[in-house]
Write an enzyme that holds these catalytic residues in place. Structure first.
Site, PDB file in Angstrom:
ATOM      1  N   SER A  22       0.827  -1.214   0.000  1.00  0.00           N
ATOM      2  CA  SER A  22       0.000   0.000   0.000  1.00  0.00           C
ATOM      3  C   SER A  22       0.859   1.261   0.000  1.00  0.00           C
ATOM      4  O   SER A  22       0.337   2.373  -0.014  1.00  0.00           O
ATOM      5  CB  SER A  22      -0.920   0.016   1.228  1.00  0.00           C
ATOM      6  OG  SER A  22      -0.164  -0.104   2.415  1.00  0.00           O
ATOM      7  N   ASN A 109      -2.414  -1.788  13.765  1.00  0.00           N
ATOM      8  CA  ASN A 109      -3.874  -1.622  13.726  1.00  0.00           C
ATOM      9  C   ASN A 109      -4.317  -0.303  14.360  1.00  0.00           C
ATOM     10  O   ASN A 109      -5.140   0.416  13.795  1.00  0.00           O
ATOM     11  CB  ASN A 109      -4.568  -2.787  14.442  1.00  0.00           C
ATOM     12  CG  ASN A 109      -4.273  -4.117  13.765  1.00  0.00           C
ATOM     13  OD1 ASN A 109      -3.650  -4.136  12.704  1.00  0.00           O
ATOM     14  ND2 ASN A 109      -4.690  -5.216  14.377  1.00  0.00           N
ATOM     15  N   THR A 154     -39.369  24.591 -12.866  1.00  0.00           N
ATOM     16  CA  THR A 154     -39.678  23.288 -12.255  1.00  0.00           C
ATOM     17  C   THR A 154     -39.858  22.330 -13.428  1.00  0.00           C
ATOM     18  O   THR A 154     -40.293  22.756 -14.516  1.00  0.00           O
ATOM     19  CB  THR A 154     -40.983  23.313 -11.420  1.00  0.00           C
ATOM     20  OG1 THR A 154     -42.068  23.628 -12.288  1.00  0.00           O
ATOM     21  CG2 THR A 154     -40.937  24.318 -10.287  1.00  0.00           C
ATOM     22  N   HIS A 155     -39.503  21.090 -13.247  1.00  0.00           N
ATOM     23  CA  HIS A 155     -39.575  20.088 -14.335  1.00  0.00           C
ATOM     24  C   HIS A 155     -38.818  20.556 -15.578  1.00  0.00           C
ATOM     25  O   HIS A 155     -39.185  20.207 -16.702  1.00  0.00           O
ATOM     26  CB  HIS A 155     -41.027  19.772 -14.717  1.00  0.00           C
ATOM     27  CG  HIS A 155     -41.893  19.460 -13.543  1.00  0.00           C
ATOM     28  ND1 HIS A 155     -42.002  18.194 -13.012  1.00  0.00           N
ATOM     29  CD2 HIS A 155     -42.664  20.269 -12.759  1.00  0.00           C
ATOM     30  CE1 HIS A 155     -42.829  18.233 -11.980  1.00  0.00           C
ATOM     31  NE2 HIS A 155     -43.225  19.470 -11.795  1.00  0.00           N
ATOM     32  N   SER A 276     -13.433  22.383 -29.857  1.00  0.00           N
ATOM     33  CA  SER A 276     -13.536  21.089 -30.517  1.00  0.00           C
ATOM     34  C   SER A 276     -12.404  20.957 -31.516  1.00  0.00           C
ATOM     35  O   SER A 276     -11.987  21.939 -32.132  1.00  0.00           O
ATOM     36  CB  SER A 276     -14.888  21.004 -31.233  1.00  0.00           C
ATOM     37  OG  SER A 276     -14.818  20.076 -32.290  1.00  0.00           O
ATOM     38  N   LYS A 282     -17.100  25.726 -31.755  1.00  0.00           N
ATOM     39  CA  LYS A 282     -17.520  25.235 -30.442  1.00  0.00           C
ATOM     40  C   LYS A 282     -16.741  25.837 -29.282  1.00  0.00           C
ATOM     41  O   LYS A 282     -15.546  26.071 -29.366  1.00  0.00           O
ATOM     42  CB  LYS A 282     -17.351  23.712 -30.388  1.00  0.00           C
ATOM     43  CG  LYS A 282     -18.275  22.984 -31.349  1.00  0.00           C
ATOM     44  CD  LYS A 282     -19.635  22.774 -30.763  1.00  0.00           C
ATOM     45  CE  LYS A 282     -19.580  21.551 -29.889  1.00  0.00           C
ATOM     46  NZ  LYS A 282     -20.858  21.128 -29.418  1.00  0.00           N
ATOM     47  N   ASN A 284     -16.945  24.572 -25.453  1.00  0.00           N
ATOM     48  CA  ASN A 284     -17.634  23.581 -24.623  1.00  0.00           C
ATOM     49  C   ASN A 284     -17.398  23.803 -23.122  1.00  0.00           C
ATOM     50  O   ASN A 284     -16.294  24.166 -22.717  1.00  0.00           O
ATOM     51  CB  ASN A 284     -17.172  22.175 -25.001  1.00  0.00           C
ATOM     52  CG  ASN A 284     -17.527  21.843 -26.440  1.00  0.00           C
ATOM     53  OD1 ASN A 284     -18.562  22.274 -26.950  1.00  0.00           O
ATOM     54  ND2 ASN A 284     -16.652  21.101 -27.109  1.00  0.00           N
ATOM     55  N   GLU A 289     -18.782  19.893 -17.145  1.00  0.00           N
ATOM     56  CA  GLU A 289     -19.096  18.489 -17.462  1.00  0.00           C
ATOM     57  C   GLU A 289     -18.221  17.530 -16.651  1.00  0.00           C
ATOM     58  O   GLU A 289     -18.670  16.469 -16.213  1.00  0.00           O
ATOM     59  CB  GLU A 289     -18.908  18.234 -18.962  1.00  0.00           C
ATOM     60  CG  GLU A 289     -20.008  18.902 -19.783  1.00  0.00           C
ATOM     61  CD  GLU A 289     -19.766  18.816 -21.285  1.00  0.00           C
ATOM     62  OE1 GLU A 289     -18.825  18.122 -21.716  1.00  0.00           O
ATOM     63  OE2 GLU A 289     -20.522  19.454 -22.021  1.00  0.00           O
ATOM     64  N   TYR A 316      -9.619  -5.795  13.541  1.00  0.00           N
ATOM     65  CA  TYR A 316      -8.980  -5.394  12.288  1.00  0.00           C
ATOM     66  C   TYR A 316      -8.953  -6.553  11.298  1.00  0.00           C
ATOM     67  O   TYR A 316      -8.665  -7.694  11.664  1.00  0.00           O
ATOM     68  CB  TYR A 316      -7.531  -4.912  12.555  1.00  0.00           C
ATOM     69  CG  TYR A 316      -6.827  -4.513  11.261  1.00  0.00           C
ATOM     70  CD1 TYR A 316      -6.974  -3.233  10.732  1.00  0.00           C
ATOM     71  CD2 TYR A 316      -6.054  -5.430  10.544  1.00  0.00           C
ATOM     72  CE1 TYR A 316      -6.366  -2.874   9.532  1.00  0.00           C
ATOM     73  CE2 TYR A 316      -5.440  -5.079   9.349  1.00  0.00           C
ATOM     74  CZ  TYR A 316      -5.612  -3.802   8.850  1.00  0.00           C
ATOM     75  OH  TYR A 316      -5.014  -3.448   7.671  1.00  0.00           O
ATOM     76  N   GLN A 321      -7.555  -1.951   4.743  1.00  0.00           N
ATOM     77  CA  GLN A 321      -6.558  -1.186   3.984  1.00  0.00           C
ATOM     78  C   GLN A 321      -7.217  -0.497   2.782  1.00  0.00           C
ATOM     79  O   GLN A 321      -6.749   0.526   2.307  1.00  0.00           O
ATOM     80  CB  GLN A 321      -5.450  -2.132   3.503  1.00  0.00           C
ATOM     81  CG  GLN A 321      -4.394  -1.473   2.658  1.00  0.00           C
ATOM     82  CD  GLN A 321      -3.200  -2.387   2.452  1.00  0.00           C
ATOM     83  OE1 GLN A 321      -2.561  -2.797   3.417  1.00  0.00           O
ATOM     84  NE2 GLN A 321      -2.911  -2.731   1.221  1.00  0.00           N
ATOM     85  N   LYS A 324      -8.282   3.410   2.310  1.00  0.00           N
ATOM     86  CA  LYS A 324      -7.427   4.557   1.969  1.00  0.00           C
ATOM     87  C   LYS A 324      -7.653   5.096   0.569  1.00  0.00           C
ATOM     88  O   LYS A 324      -7.895   6.291   0.379  1.00  0.00           O
ATOM     89  CB  LYS A 324      -5.955   4.182   2.165  1.00  0.00           C
ATOM     90  CG  LYS A 324      -5.525   4.470   3.567  1.00  0.00           C
ATOM     91  CD  LYS A 324      -4.379   3.633   4.019  1.00  0.00           C
ATOM     92  CE  LYS A 324      -4.665   3.080   5.387  1.00  0.00           C
ATOM     93  NZ  LYS A 324      -5.647   1.988   5.433  1.00  0.00           N
TER      94      LYS A 324
END
Ligand code: ARG
Length: 462
Positions: A22, A109, A154-155, A276, A282, A284, A289, A316, A321, A324
């Site tokens: 690790s 531990n 709304t919607h 683009s 373009k 973007n 995004e 433990y 592990q 992390k």
């Protein structure tokens, strides 16, 4: 040098080493690991378990290891397994076998759990600062755009006019709840598990309260088995990150919509957009995004941590592990996204004329006409029906209610009179909703005042 091995006749195989190492990700814990070891050494000295000379040599040695690692010289030898062993092995290079005494009355531990508590507190501090910075950017935009009307949805259909500042400030308050959630995570992390050793405590007479105090932690666990098993604070951390990312993702989605030519409500600064490779026209909203896209990763990390923990027996298990990479990614993505969102907000330009034009679309004021009738004593349900008929009549004719003759109006309902023409103004409409929480100008002023008080009263890191 490995921290175990006496009972083994051979070393772990290459496959096992590669599978279990690790160090490549937990090396970012080195400062917390060393800080924890130094507090432990001081406690061992106070309890008479280490001599003064031993403690001094170890503390100095650990300082030097920190300096070495800070200079970028962190070993990446997979046989070192993890950061705990890497630190001890670097210490051994400096002080010889004495390094082995740091681990008296301790296990990896409780050590790794302590590291994560300390790391989590620092991570929360950084996130709180970044949230505050984004709140400031939103606040500035809201102040700048006071009085500008926009269509509220709304919607994803135009619903009623709102003040643009009101819309922007809704994100300020979301982020304020995020800060509250992170402050709770801070409290949950503010505990020391050190002293639990492997699971049952140590045969040495330790003083865990002293160690906690040395580390500036608020308290200790009541139970050593719980201490080494608890990862609730990391779940809470990932949940707080996920919620913040959901908020950022919703903001990002709105930015994406607003900046399309179809909506044309705003333009992003060139610094947060890309072009683009084939279509020269373009521009973007890639920054937004990516924020929206990356929120998925953080939510997935929360789910993965839940799944990791759900079947584990006390205490433990090595599965832990896996916490992390989950929390590190949740942190990295959330922090970077907050910083990105701040730049997006700072650089956005609203097309206020387009917003006003869209907010002036007469159906957005239909509710106001119904309220107007209801104020004259007509039950709201009936008023709703009358205005519904008015809307249908106008839509069929392609006309606006303000342009209808008195007889056309009374033909729909005797309650409809030409004075309703004055209701089809979005500025007037938001002005009608002027109590705390609603979109009116005084409500927005009150929000701005409260927001400023909050920004002034917090350091960002709490
Ligand atoms: N790398 C381990 C982890 O992150 C450290 C604790 C190892 N403890 C053990 N008994 N194998 O959880």
């Amino acid at each position: 040098m490995r921290q175990w091995g006496g009972r083994f006749s051979s070393d772990p195989g290459e496959t096992m080493l590669k599978y279990s190492v690790s160090l490549h990700y937990d090396s970012r814990l080195f400062r917390h690991d060393i800080k924890g070891s130094q507090a432990h050494v001081k406690m061992l000295r106070k309890q008479g378990i280490l001599s003064q000379d031993e403690a001094e040599a170890l503390l100095l040695g650990l300082d030097k290891v920190r300096e070495r690692f800070e200079s970028g010289d962190v070993p990446q030898d997979i046989s070192l397994e993890d950061i705990h062993t890497a630190v001890e092995s670097a210490l051994r290079d400096l002080v010889g076998d004495l390094a082995g005494k740091v681990h008296t009355g301790r296990s990896r531990n409780d050590q790794v759990s302590l590291d994560m508590h300390l790391w989590c507190k620092d991570a929360v501090s950084e996130i709180l600062t970044a949230i505050k910075a984004l709140q400031e950017a939103i606040y500035d935009k809201a102040v700048f755009h006071q009085g500008i009307v926009a269509p509220g949805y709304t919607h994803l259909q135009r619903a009623q006019p709102v003040l643009l500042s009101h819309h922007l400030l809704s994100y300020f308050w979301m982020l304020d709840r995020d800060r509250r959630r992170f402050r709770t995570v801070m409290e949950s992390s503010d505990m020391s598990p050190l002293g639990a050793a492997a699971l049952a405590g140590s045969t040495f007479p330790l003083d865990p309260g002293f160690t906690a105090h040395e580390l500036g932690l608020g308290g200790i666990y009541m139970n050593s088995m719980d201490a080494v098993s608890d990862r609730d604070f990391l779940l809470e951390f990932c949940f707080a990150c996920s919620t913040t990312m959901v908020h950022l993702s919703r903001l990002a989605e709105e930015v994406i919509i607003w900046t399309t030519p179809e909506f044309g409500f705003a333009e992003l600064s060139d610094t947060v957009t890309t072009g683009s490779s084939i279509m020269p026209q373009k521009k973007n909203a890639d920054s937004a995004e990516l924020i929206r896209g990356r929120s998925a990763r953080v939510i997935a990390r929360l789910m993965s941590l839940f799944a990791t923990l759900k079947g584990l027996p006390l205490t433990y298990c090595r599965d832990m592990q896996e916490d992390k990479e989950a929390v590190f990614e949740a942190f990295d993505v959330t922090l970077a996204s907050l910083e990105m969102a701040k730049e997006v907000v700072e650089g956005i330009t609203f097309k206020t004329d387009a917003l006003k034009k869209a907010a002036s679309d007469w159906p957005l004021m239909a509710t106001d006409v119904a309220d107007h009738l209801a104020r004259q004593g007509i039950p709201f349900r009936e008023a709703h029906k009358i205005v519904g008929n008015l809307v249908r009549y106008c839509l069929e004719l392609g006309a606006s209610p303000a342009g209808l003759s008195p007889s056309e109006l009374s033909g729909i309902s005797p309650h409809l009179t030409p004075d309703i023409a004055g209701l089809f103004d979005p500025v007037h409409s938001v002005g009608l909703r002027d109590y705390p929480m609603a979109t009116g100008p005084n409500s927005v002023r009150l929000q701005l005042q409260k927001a400023l008080e909050i920004l002034r009263s917090t350091t960002g890191q709490e």
